[in-house]
Design a protein around this motif. Structure first.
Motif, PDB file in Angstrom:
ATOM      1  N   ASP A 183       0.848  -1.175   0.000  1.00 28.38           N
ATOM      2  CA  ASP A 183       0.000   0.000   0.000  1.00 28.38           C
ATOM      3  C   ASP A 183       0.894   1.238   0.000  1.00 28.38           C
ATOM      4  O   ASP A 183       1.863   1.334   0.746  1.00 28.38           O
ATOM      5  CB  ASP A 183      -0.873  -0.010   1.265  1.00 28.38           C
ATOM      6  CG  ASP A 183      -1.969   1.031   1.178  1.00 28.38           C
ATOM      7  OD1 ASP A 183      -2.273   1.491   0.068  1.00 28.38           O
ATOM      8  OD2 ASP A 183      -2.519   1.367   2.243  1.00 28.38           O
ATOM      9  N   TYR A 184       0.578   2.182  -0.848  1.00 26.78           N
ATOM     10  CA  TYR A 184       1.381   3.411  -0.915  1.00 26.78           C
ATOM     11  C   TYR A 184       0.470   4.600  -1.082  1.00 26.78           C
ATOM     12  O   TYR A 184      -0.719   4.481  -1.385  1.00 26.78           O
ATOM     13  CB  TYR A 184       2.398   3.334  -2.050  1.00 26.78           C
ATOM     14  CG  TYR A 184       1.787   3.432  -3.432  1.00 26.78           C
ATOM     15  CD1 TYR A 184       1.703   4.649  -4.082  1.00 26.78           C
ATOM     16  CD2 TYR A 184       1.282   2.298  -4.065  1.00 26.78           C
ATOM     17  CE1 TYR A 184       1.146   4.745  -5.329  1.00 26.78           C
ATOM     18  CE2 TYR A 184       0.716   2.390  -5.319  1.00 26.78           C
ATOM     19  CZ  TYR A 184       0.651   3.618  -5.953  1.00 26.78           C
ATOM     20  OH  TYR A 184       0.090   3.707  -7.187  1.00 26.78           O
ATOM     21  N   GLU A 185       1.019   5.747  -0.885  1.00 28.69           N
ATOM     22  CA  GLU A 185       0.250   6.960  -1.003  1.00 28.69           C
ATOM     23  C   GLU A 185       1.028   7.931  -1.871  1.00 28.69           C
ATOM     24  O   GLU A 185       2.227   8.128  -1.687  1.00 28.69           O
ATOM     25  CB  GLU A 185       0.075   7.559   0.400  1.00 28.69           C
ATOM     26  CG  GLU A 185      -0.714   8.843   0.438  1.00 28.69           C
ATOM     27  CD  GLU A 185      -0.860   9.343   1.871  1.00 28.69           C
ATOM     28  OE1 GLU A 185      -0.894  10.578   2.043  1.00 28.69           O
ATOM     29  OE2 GLU A 185      -0.939   8.537   2.801  1.00 28.69           O
ATOM     30  N   ASP A 186       0.365   8.511  -2.857  1.00 21.68           N
ATOM     31  CA  ASP A 186       1.009   9.500  -3.724  1.00 21.68           C
ATOM     32  C   ASP A 186       1.240  10.789  -2.962  1.00 21.68           C
ATOM     33  O   ASP A 186       0.334  11.309  -2.301  1.00 21.68           O
ATOM     34  CB  ASP A 186       0.148   9.805  -4.943  1.00 21.68           C
ATOM     35  CG  ASP A 186       0.329   8.796  -6.054  1.00 21.68           C
ATOM     36  OD1 ASP A 186       1.398   8.174  -6.089  1.00 21.68           O
ATOM     37  OD2 ASP A 186      -0.578   8.661  -6.899  1.00 21.68           O
ATOM     38  N   VAL A 187       2.433  11.284  -3.047  1.00 15.49           N
ATOM     39  CA  VAL A 187       2.767  12.550  -2.397  1.00 15.49           C
ATOM     40  C   VAL A 187       3.031  13.556  -3.492  1.00 15.49           C
ATOM     41  O   VAL A 187       3.911  13.371  -4.335  1.00 15.49           O
ATOM     42  CB  VAL A 187       4.007  12.391  -1.500  1.00 15.49           C
ATOM     43  CG1 VAL A 187       4.385  13.726  -0.882  1.00 15.49           C
ATOM     44  CG2 VAL A 187       3.767  11.337  -0.435  1.00 15.49           C
ATOM     45  N   LYS A 188       2.266  14.612  -3.498  1.00 15.57           N
ATOM     46  CA  LYS A 188       2.443  15.643  -4.521  1.00 15.57           C
ATOM     47  C   LYS A 188       3.338  16.739  -3.957  1.00 15.57           C
ATOM     48  O   LYS A 188       3.171  17.187  -2.846  1.00 15.57           O
ATOM     49  CB  LYS A 188       1.081  16.239  -4.922  1.00 15.57           C
ATOM     50  CG  LYS A 188       0.198  15.225  -5.602  1.00 15.57           C
ATOM     51  CD  LYS A 188      -1.086  15.849  -6.021  1.00 15.57           C
ATOM     52  CE  LYS A 188      -1.964  14.806  -6.668  1.00 15.57           C
ATOM     53  NZ  LYS A 188      -3.240  15.359  -7.132  1.00 15.57           N
TER      54      LYS A 188
END
Length: 85
Positions: free
Chosen positions: A79-84
Protein backbone atom coordinates in the motif's frame (compact mmCIF):
# COMPACT_ATOMS: atom_id res chain seq x y z
CA UNK A 1 77.15 -33.52 21.75
CA UNK A 2 74.48 -35.41 19.77
CA UNK A 3 71.85 -34.49 22.30
CA UNK A 4 72.68 -30.79 21.98
CA UNK A 5 72.60 -30.97 18.17
CA UNK A 6 69.21 -32.72 18.15
CA UNK A 7 67.77 -30.15 20.59
CA UNK A 8 69.09 -27.23 18.51
CA UNK A 9 67.69 -28.71 15.30
CA UNK A 10 64.33 -29.40 16.97
CA UNK A 11 64.05 -25.89 18.39
CA UNK A 12 65.08 -24.40 15.03
CA UNK A 13 62.48 -26.46 13.19
CA UNK A 14 59.79 -25.52 15.72
CA UNK A 15 60.62 -21.80 15.45
CA UNK A 16 60.53 -22.06 11.67
CA UNK A 17 57.06 -23.62 11.78
CA UNK A 18 55.78 -20.95 14.18
CA UNK A 19 57.21 -18.11 12.10
CA UNK A 20 55.70 -19.61 8.94
CA UNK A 21 52.29 -19.91 10.64
CA UNK A 22 52.29 -16.32 11.90
CA UNK A 23 53.51 -14.91 8.59
CA UNK A 24 50.83 -16.84 6.71
CA UNK A 25 48.11 -15.55 9.03
CA UNK A 26 49.38 -11.96 8.76
CA UNK A 27 49.55 -12.21 4.96
CA UNK A 28 46.00 -13.60 4.84
CA UNK A 29 44.79 -10.72 7.01
CA UNK A 30 46.59 -8.23 4.78
CA UNK A 31 45.07 -9.82 1.65
CA UNK A 32 41.55 -9.55 3.13
CA UNK A 33 42.18 -5.90 3.97
CA UNK A 34 43.40 -5.16 0.44
CA UNK A 35 40.34 -6.90 -1.03
CA UNK A 36 37.98 -4.87 1.17
CA UNK A 37 39.67 -1.62 0.16
CA UNK A 38 39.47 -2.59 -3.52
CA UNK A 39 35.75 -3.43 -3.19
CA UNK A 40 35.07 -0.07 -1.52
CA UNK A 41 36.94 1.76 -4.28
CA UNK A 42 35.02 -0.18 -6.92
CA UNK A 43 31.70 0.67 -5.25
CA UNK A 44 32.64 4.34 -5.03
CA UNK A 45 33.70 4.38 -8.68
CA UNK A 46 30.53 2.59 -9.79
CA UNK A 47 28.39 4.93 -7.69
CA UNK A 48 30.06 8.02 -9.12
CA UNK A 49 29.75 6.87 -12.73
CA UNK A 50 26.06 5.90 -12.69
CA UNK A 51 23.17 8.23 -13.51
CA UNK A 52 21.03 9.56 -10.66
CA UNK A 53 17.93 7.66 -11.86
CA UNK A 54 19.55 4.22 -11.70
CA UNK A 55 19.21 1.99 -8.65
CA UNK A 56 22.20 -0.14 -7.65
CA UNK A 57 22.02 -2.98 -5.14
CA UNK A 58 25.44 -3.67 -3.61
CA UNK A 59 24.45 -6.32 -1.08
CA UNK A 60 21.55 -8.73 -0.77
CA UNK A 61 21.27 -10.57 2.57
CA UNK A 62 21.30 -14.39 2.46
CA UNK A 63 17.73 -14.71 3.75
CA UNK A 64 16.50 -12.38 1.03
CA UNK A 65 18.36 -14.37 -1.64
CA UNK A 66 16.76 -17.61 -0.46
CA UNK A 67 13.34 -15.95 -0.54
CA UNK A 68 13.78 -14.74 -4.10
CA UNK A 69 14.80 -18.19 -5.33
CA UNK A 70 11.50 -19.74 -4.30
CA UNK A 71 8.77 -19.90 -6.88
CA UNK A 72 6.40 -17.08 -6.02
CA UNK A 73 3.28 -17.13 -8.17
CA UNK A 74 1.95 -13.77 -7.07
CA UNK A 75 3.42 -10.56 -5.81
CA UNK A 76 3.03 -8.85 -2.50
CA UNK A 77 0.69 -5.87 -2.38
CA UNK A 78 2.34 -2.77 -0.99
CA UNK A 79 0.00 0.00 0.00
CA UNK A 80 1.38 3.41 -0.91
CA UNK A 81 0.25 6.96 -1.00
CA UNK A 82 1.01 9.50 -3.72
CA UNK A 83 2.77 12.55 -2.40
CA UNK A 84 2.44 15.64 -4.52
CA UNK A 85 5.21 18.16 -4.33
Amino acid sequence: MWKFLIIVLGVGWLLGQLIRYFLRSKLAKFARHVNEVAKEEQRAHRHASTPKDEIIVDYIPKKQQEKTHKDIKGGEYVDYEDVKE
